[in-house]
Design a protein around this motif. Structure first.
Motif, PDB file in Angstrom:
ATOM      1  N   TYR A  28       0.832  -1.206   0.000  1.00  0.00           N
ATOM      2  CA  TYR A  28       0.000   0.000   0.000  1.00  0.00           C
ATOM      3  C   TYR A  28       0.867   1.257   0.000  1.00  0.00           C
ATOM      4  CZ  TYR A  28       1.294   0.907   4.823  1.00  0.00           C
ATOM      5  OH  TYR A  28       2.014   1.191   5.950  1.00  0.00           O
ATOM      6  N   ALA A  29       0.208   2.394  -0.179  1.00  0.00           N
ATOM      7  CA  ALA A  29       0.803   3.713   0.024  1.00  0.00           C
ATOM      8  C   ALA A  29      -0.274   4.581   0.655  1.00  0.00           C
ATOM      9  CB  ALA A  29       1.281   4.316  -1.287  1.00  0.00           C
ATOM     10  N   ASP A  30       0.139   5.508   1.484  1.00  0.00           N
ATOM     11  CA  ASP A  30      -0.823   6.367   2.176  1.00  0.00           C
ATOM     12  C   ASP A  30      -1.656   7.209   1.210  1.00  0.00           C
ATOM     13  OD1 ASP A  30      -0.006   5.395   4.658  1.00  0.00           O
ATOM     14  OD2 ASP A  30       1.497   6.970   4.906  1.00  0.00           O
ATOM     15  N   TRP A  31      -1.106   7.555   0.067  1.00  0.00           N
ATOM     16  CA  TRP A  31      -1.801   8.394  -0.900  1.00  0.00           C
ATOM     17  C   TRP A  31      -2.771   7.605  -1.786  1.00  0.00           C
ATOM     18  CZ3 TRP A  31      -0.831   6.326  -5.542  1.00  0.00           C
ATOM     19  CH2 TRP A  31       0.373   5.653  -5.727  1.00  0.00           C
ATOM     20  N   ASN A  59       4.638  -0.571   3.127  1.00  0.00           N
ATOM     21  CA  ASN A  59       4.446   0.729   2.506  1.00  0.00           C
ATOM     22  C   ASN A  59       5.431   0.842   1.349  1.00  0.00           C
ATOM     23  OD1 ASN A  59       4.901   3.587   1.929  1.00  0.00           O
ATOM     24  ND2 ASN A  59       3.582   3.971   3.688  1.00  0.00           N
ATOM     25  N   VAL A  60       4.917   0.950   0.131  1.00  0.00           N
ATOM     26  CA  VAL A  60       5.766   0.933  -1.057  1.00  0.00           C
ATOM     27  C   VAL A  60       6.596   2.203  -1.214  1.00  0.00           C
ATOM     28  CG1 VAL A  60       4.234  -0.669  -2.270  1.00  0.00           C
ATOM     29  CG2 VAL A  60       3.975   1.797  -2.633  1.00  0.00           C
ATOM     30  N   ASP A  61       6.158   3.304  -0.632  1.00  0.00           N
ATOM     31  CA  ASP A  61       6.939   4.540  -0.701  1.00  0.00           C
ATOM     32  C   ASP A  61       8.149   4.483   0.223  1.00  0.00           C
ATOM     33  OD1 ASP A  61       5.315   5.784  -2.597  1.00  0.00           O
ATOM     34  OD2 ASP A  61       4.002   6.637  -1.066  1.00  0.00           O
ATOM     35  N   GLN A  62       7.976   3.910   1.390  1.00  0.00           N
ATOM     36  CA  GLN A  62       9.064   3.820   2.358  1.00  0.00           C
ATOM     37  C   GLN A  62      10.026   2.676   2.045  1.00  0.00           C
ATOM     38  OE1 GLN A  62       7.082   3.506   6.135  1.00  0.00           O
ATOM     39  NE2 GLN A  62       6.280   5.592   6.036  1.00  0.00           N
ATOM     40  N   HIS A  63       9.540   1.659   1.354  1.00  0.00           N
ATOM     41  CA  HIS A  63      10.336   0.453   1.073  1.00  0.00           C
ATOM     42  C   HIS A  63      10.127   0.043  -0.382  1.00  0.00           C
ATOM     43  CE1 HIS A  63      10.967   0.274   5.370  1.00  0.00           C
ATOM     44  NE2 HIS A  63       9.676   0.484   5.492  1.00  0.00           N
ATOM     45  N   PRO A  64      10.742   0.756  -1.331  1.00  0.00           N
ATOM     46  CA  PRO A  64      10.472   0.520  -2.753  1.00  0.00           C
ATOM     47  C   PRO A  64      11.162  -0.700  -3.367  1.00  0.00           C
ATOM     48  CG  PRO A  64      12.046   2.302  -2.494  1.00  0.00           C
ATOM     49  CD  PRO A  64      11.587   1.927  -1.107  1.00  0.00           C
TER      50      PRO A  64
END
Length: 111
Positions: A28-31, A59-64
């Motif tokens: 997921y991502a928060d946005w 979280n895909v933004d924090q752990h790409p």
């Protein structure tokens, strides 16, 4: 309270790939609105099926790095892992019933 593991690029190998229990991972991502909408239901299902499956979120933004290695291009994406292998995938905006069916399918295979 839910026992959903917070997965990271650093712990993915140890916590997901090497985990002896089948694991459902929520990318997921928060946005991402569809991910935000389904997240509370994922928590409910994780509580309900905690004895049958292991649950994690990443979280895909924090752990790409990890999502890139599994070609995650849409959110939310749910992957079921067994013995380090992806055995099922569910991607995109989905109704709660579809996620519940996905989880129940995983339980039926490994119960």
């Amino acid at each position: 309270m839910s026992a959903i593991l917070t997965a990271t690029d650093a712990n993915f190998e140890t916590e997901i790939i090497r985990n002896p229990r089948p694991t459902v991972v929520f990318f997921y991502a928060d946005w991402a609105e569809p991910a935000r909408v389904i997240a509370p239901f994922f928590v409910e299902l994780a509580d309900e099926y905690a004895e049958d499956l292991h649950f994690a979120r990443l979280n895909v933004d924090q752990h790409p790095q990890t999502p890139a290695s599994y070609s995650i291009t849409a959110l939310p994406t749910f992957l079921t892992f067994n013995a380090g292998v992806v055995v099922n995938r569910l991607t995109g905006s989905i109704p709660q019933t579809r996620l519940q069916d996905f989880i129940q399918h995983a339980v039926a295979i490994w119960s």
